[in-house]
Design a protein around this motif. Sequence first.
Motif, mmCIF file in Angstrom:
data_model
loop_
_atom_site.group_PDB
_atom_site.id
_atom_site.type_symbol
_atom_site.label_atom_id
_atom_site.label_comp_id
_atom_site.label_asym_id
_atom_site.label_seq_id
_atom_site.Cartn_x
_atom_site.Cartn_y
_atom_site.Cartn_z
ATOM 1 N N PHE A 130 0.812 -1.230 0.000
ATOM 2 C CA PHE A 130 0.000 0.000 0.000
ATOM 3 C C PHE A 130 0.844 1.277 0.000
ATOM 4 O O PHE A 130 0.404 2.317 0.488
ATOM 5 N N SER A 131 2.036 1.205 -0.582
ATOM 6 C CA SER A 131 2.916 2.378 -0.612
ATOM 7 C C SER A 131 2.289 3.575 -1.330
ATOM 8 O O SER A 131 2.444 4.729 -0.910
ATOM 9 N N ASP A 132 1.596 3.317 -2.424
ATOM 10 C CA ASP A 132 0.968 4.424 -3.167
ATOM 11 C C ASP A 132 -0.018 5.197 -2.293
ATOM 12 O O ASP A 132 -0.040 6.434 -2.297
ATOM 13 N N SER A 133 -0.813 4.465 -1.531
ATOM 14 C CA SER A 133 -1.806 5.115 -0.664
ATOM 15 C C SER A 133 -1.130 5.891 0.456
ATOM 16 O O SER A 133 -1.581 6.982 0.833
ATOM 17 N N LEU A 134 -0.051 5.332 0.990
ATOM 18 C CA LEU A 134 0.672 6.015 2.063
ATOM 19 C C LEU A 134 1.273 7.330 1.577
ATOM 20 O O LEU A 134 1.232 8.344 2.276
ATOM 21 N N ALA A 136 0.155 9.123 -0.937
ATOM 22 C CA ALA A 136 -0.968 10.041 -1.175
ATOM 23 C C ALA A 136 -1.432 10.683 0.129
ATOM 24 O O ALA A 136 -1.846 11.850 0.156
ATOM 25 N N LEU A 137 -1.347 9.922 1.237
ATOM 26 C CA LEU A 137 -1.755 10.444 2.537
ATOM 27 C C LEU A 137 -0.736 11.425 3.101
ATOM 28 O O LEU A 137 -1.088 12.488 3.628
ATOM 29 N N PRO A 140 0.092 14.794 -0.135
ATOM 30 C CA PRO A 140 -0.970 14.976 -1.139
ATOM 31 C C PRO A 140 -0.663 16.085 -2.139
ATOM 32 O O PRO A 140 -1.293 16.142 -3.197
ATOM 33 N N HIS A 144 1.920 13.828 -9.960
ATOM 34 C CA HIS A 144 1.850 12.388 -10.225
ATOM 35 C C HIS A 144 3.223 11.744 -10.298
ATOM 36 O O HIS A 144 3.467 10.693 -9.683
ATOM 37 N N ALA A 151 6.652 6.606 -3.992
ATOM 38 C CA ALA A 151 6.073 5.296 -3.644
ATOM 39 C C ALA A 151 7.038 4.163 -3.974
ATOM 40 O O ALA A 151 7.160 3.198 -3.210
#
Length: 548
Positions: A130-134, A136-137, A140, A144, A151
């Motif tokens: 879940f690196s991409d989500s981390l 993004a959190l 932010p 891109h 990530a």
Amino acid sequence: MTGPKSQSDESPTAAAAIPVDERSDRLNTKAAGIIGLAVMCSRVLGLARELIFAALFGGGRALDAFTVAFRIPNLLRDLFAEGALSTAFVTTFSKTIARGGDEAAWRLANKVATMTALVLGALCVLGMVFSDSLVALLAPGFDHDKAALTAHLTRIMFPFILLVSIAALVMGMLNAKNVFGVPAMASSFFNIGSIIGGLALGYWIDPHFGLRALIGLAFATVIGGALQLAVQLPSLARLGYRFRPDLRWRDAGVKAVLLLMGPSVIAASTTQFNVLINSIFASGLEDGAIFWLAAAFRLMQLPLGIFGVALGTVTLPLLSRLVVAGRMDAFRSELARAMRWAMLLTLPATAGLMMLAEPIISVVYQHGKFTDYEAAQAAGALRFYAIGLAGYAALKVLVNAFYALDRRKTPMLVSFLAVGLNILLNWIFTVRLGWGHRGLAFSTGCIATFNFLLLYLLMQSQLKGLETRRLLLLLLKVAVASAALVAVCAASSHWLLADWRVQLLWIKLPALLATVAAGAAAFAACGVLLHIEELKELIDAVTRRLKR
């Protein structure tokens, strides 16, 4: 960094730290001096690591991505391992030794080490997925491409959590057995591995050190974490410890660790949440803001690590033992003494950092691709970070004192207040007043000071006194002595360092070192005239050491 410590570089100690002397149940400044040298070595290597990378990549987009990628596993490590787990484990392990002897303590260590390896191993896998989500959190505001690079680097570095978390447990065992030097040096090996590995792998991937070379730095971070663990294992083996996997976790010692960890994790999570908030604010600023904050915080960590972190690390086993023995008068005395040491050594450092921020940043970071503009931005952050230095140092002692007293909920509740205050101050300074990354640094310094003052008042109430009059008298004397240091720095700014912006490194470096030495000498001389007891004790200890 925009928040406290990046502990791979952070270890116990200081000339003021004061490890345990079992013969007297007092803080031992001789052992602390050894730890101070070890930590100074680690800090210098950590600084070298960062300035080398800054020279190769500049202080902009590339190192913003690497800094956030490293921060993600670092935050989780601080949250679950080197913060909550390490403190809870050292407290329980020290009490287990006092009550049940070494064998009982080693059995507890096996259970906790097994649990740590399995739980954090699973956490590493989840983090990599879940690196991409981390990212993004945590950032932010990244575009891109910048977020994708961050990530990718995060996935590579996630195993670092497991390695340094086990290393933190080993450090705790060694500290509880009064072995401080080797654990203090361990993070030096992290930095050595990161530097050598980063340069070698980065050059192999991209000889021009473009963005792809960051992958080499990421792999080198994991190599450094492995070295940090490996270097401590021989010392632990000499103490008689042998690791044996143990899944029997229904144990009073394990329960005690987990009970201590609960509020500790919550308290630590608020600290990490503050870092997360700061990163969110910083990610929306111009390219480089995150690294400028990290560079400034790194320099602030030099005195913090040498004079502050160790005060908490090496006093925790002693304070825990004094509580077990019911010696609350000694507990109060040693806690008050440690905080006076923290103030004595960090307040003049604060004055020096604020007066010399620009030439310090220039000498350390302004090489290769790191520009004059980037140096000026980092210097602005350093000046504001320095405001919280004394508060950070004293907190290292004070928070551990609450844990030793089993008052673990108090720091947790205070940290909740800090989260709300941090959001408010970030908005005021960064958005409303438009101070940018400087506002984030100032907010961080204010939060550290707020936490210390509130916890100090609560501890004073708990212990029915904390030698406050002696502390206030010391603060007054230190303020006067620091004025002499400030005068020396101001004079140097008009003479030795007047042209530092256009001077070559080999000219301004000696000028800066001479200014620092003269300022320290002025502070010491003034302190002696003012009869600062702790300063006299430090000078006597150094003098005895040099005569040998």
